[in-house]
Design a protein around this motif. Structure first.
Motif, mmCIF file in Angstrom:
data_model
loop_
_atom_site.group_PDB
_atom_site.id
_atom_site.type_symbol
_atom_site.label_atom_id
_atom_site.label_comp_id
_atom_site.label_asym_id
_atom_site.label_seq_id
_atom_site.Cartn_x
_atom_site.Cartn_y
_atom_site.Cartn_z
ATOM 1 N N ILE A 50 14.126 65.650 47.638
ATOM 2 C CA ILE A 50 13.260 64.684 48.137
ATOM 3 C C ILE A 50 12.069 65.592 48.653
ATOM 4 O O ILE A 50 12.427 66.642 49.511
ATOM 5 C CB ILE A 50 13.618 63.916 49.499
ATOM 6 C CG1 ILE A 50 14.810 63.070 49.021
ATOM 7 C CG2 ILE A 50 12.398 63.059 49.772
ATOM 8 C CD1 ILE A 50 14.647 61.737 47.779
ATOM 9 N N SER B 12 14.870 56.942 53.715
ATOM 10 C CA SER B 12 15.474 57.494 55.050
ATOM 11 C C SER B 12 14.372 58.711 55.428
ATOM 12 O O SER B 12 13.904 58.875 56.401
ATOM 13 C CB SER B 12 16.866 58.046 54.442
ATOM 14 O OG SER B 12 17.614 57.011 54.414
ATOM 15 N N GLU B 13 13.824 59.361 54.409
ATOM 16 C CA GLU B 13 12.925 60.532 54.705
ATOM 17 C C GLU B 13 11.808 59.981 55.228
ATOM 18 O O GLU B 13 11.121 60.520 56.032
ATOM 19 C CB GLU B 13 12.721 61.431 53.116
ATOM 20 C CG GLU B 13 13.702 62.216 52.946
ATOM 21 C CD GLU B 13 13.851 63.551 53.443
ATOM 22 O OE1 GLU B 13 12.977 63.949 54.072
ATOM 23 O OE2 GLU B 13 15.051 63.947 53.681
ATOM 24 N N ALA C 60 11.329 61.630 44.590
ATOM 25 C CA ALA C 60 12.828 61.949 44.724
ATOM 26 C C ALA C 60 12.640 62.855 42.989
ATOM 27 O O ALA C 60 12.178 62.170 42.233
ATOM 28 C CB ALA C 60 13.707 61.190 44.576
ATOM 29 N N HIS D 230 17.495 54.814 48.974
ATOM 30 C CA HIS D 230 17.815 54.764 50.245
ATOM 31 C C HIS D 230 17.559 56.390 50.642
ATOM 32 O O HIS D 230 17.034 56.626 51.770
ATOM 33 C CB HIS D 230 19.303 55.020 50.212
ATOM 34 C CG HIS D 230 20.137 54.828 51.414
ATOM 35 N ND1 HIS D 230 20.350 56.195 52.235
ATOM 36 C CD2 HIS D 230 20.268 53.973 52.194
ATOM 37 C CE1 HIS D 230 20.922 55.960 53.287
ATOM 38 N NE2 HIS D 230 20.951 54.634 53.264
ATOM 39 N N ALA D 231 17.486 57.442 49.877
ATOM 40 C CA ALA D 231 16.956 58.809 50.165
ATOM 41 C C ALA D 231 15.647 58.777 50.409
ATOM 42 O O ALA D 231 15.241 59.752 51.333
ATOM 43 C CB ALA D 231 17.588 59.718 49.143
#
Length: 181
Positions: free
Chosen positions: A3, A102-103, A56, A98-99
Motif C-alpha cells: 500500500i 485500513s491505511e 494497492a 480491507h488493506a
C-alpha cells in the motif's frame, strides 16, 4: 501487495478501475467514466486538503485505491471525512479493499479527524457494507431511491465510524481547512 501513496503515474490505473465501476456497478452514481487526467485532478484535490489517497500494488500493477475526501465544504464539518474505495474486478475478495481502507483510516486518525462516513451506492452492495462493518463502521441510515442508474432506482447506505474518541471530547487539532462561513 504493498500500500503506497497514489501518484500521477497511477492515473491510468485509477481511471480503468473507476471506469469499470462507473459502467458496471452502483458504487458510484457517475454514468460516464472520467479520463485519467480528471482522475489525477481529483487525486490532487484530495491531497490539497492533506487527506490520504492510497493505492494497492502487486507485481507493478495497481489492484485498487482508496482515499478520504471532504465530507461537506462548511467549516463545521472540518473533523469529518468521507471514504471511498475501489478494487479492480479481478482483485475483489482478496483483501485489497480491507488493506486500503485500513491505511486510510489510520491516516485520518493521525490527522485528528473524529468521524469518517461511508456513502455506499446500492443497498445490495454486500461486499462494501461488510468491509465497512469489519472495520468498525456502524449503520447510520439509508436514503431510498437516491439515484437512477442502469435502468433502476438505487439506494445509498450511510455508515459511520468514530475516530479519536469521536464526539466524546473537544477537538485537539484544527481539523481540515474548509470554506468560509
Amino acid at each position: 501487495m504493498i500500500i503506497r501513496p497514489a501518484g500521477e503515474q497511477d492515473a491510468d490505473a485509477l481511471a480503468a478501475i473507476y471506469g469499470h465501476a462507473v459502467l458496471h456497478g452502483f458504487g458510484t452514481f457517475e454514468t460516464t467514466p472520467p479520463s485519467a487526467a480528471e482522475m489525477d485532478r481529483r487525486r490532487q484535490a484530495v491531497l490539497e486538503h492533506g487527506l490520504p489517497y492510497r493505492v494497492a500494488e502487486a507485481g507493478g500493477r495497481v489492484l485498487g485505491y482508496a482515499y478520504a475526501s471532504v465530507f461537506r465544504p462548511r467549516p463545521g464539518y472540518r473533523f469529518t471525512a468521507e471514504d471511498s474505495v475501489y478494487v479492480a474486478p479481478d482483485a475483489a475478495g482478496a483483501g485489497v479493499g480491507h488493506a486500503l481502507l485500513s491505511e486510510v483510516l489510520t491516516a485520518c486518525e493521525t490527522l485528528g479527524l473524529r468521524q469518517i462516513v461511508a456513502v455506499i451506492g446500492d443497498s445490495g452492495n454486500a461486499a462494501s457494507i461488510a468491509l465497512h462493518r469489519r472495520l468498525g463502521f456502524m449503520d447510520a441510515g439509508a436514503i431510498r431511491d437516491a439515484g437512477h442508474k442502469h435502468g433502476r432506482w438505487v439506494d445509498i447506505v450511510l455508515m459511520q465510524k468514530a475516530l479519536n474518541g469521536g464526539g466524546t471530547r473537544e477537538p485537539d487539532t484544527p481539523g481540515l481547512t474548509l470554506g468560509a462561513g
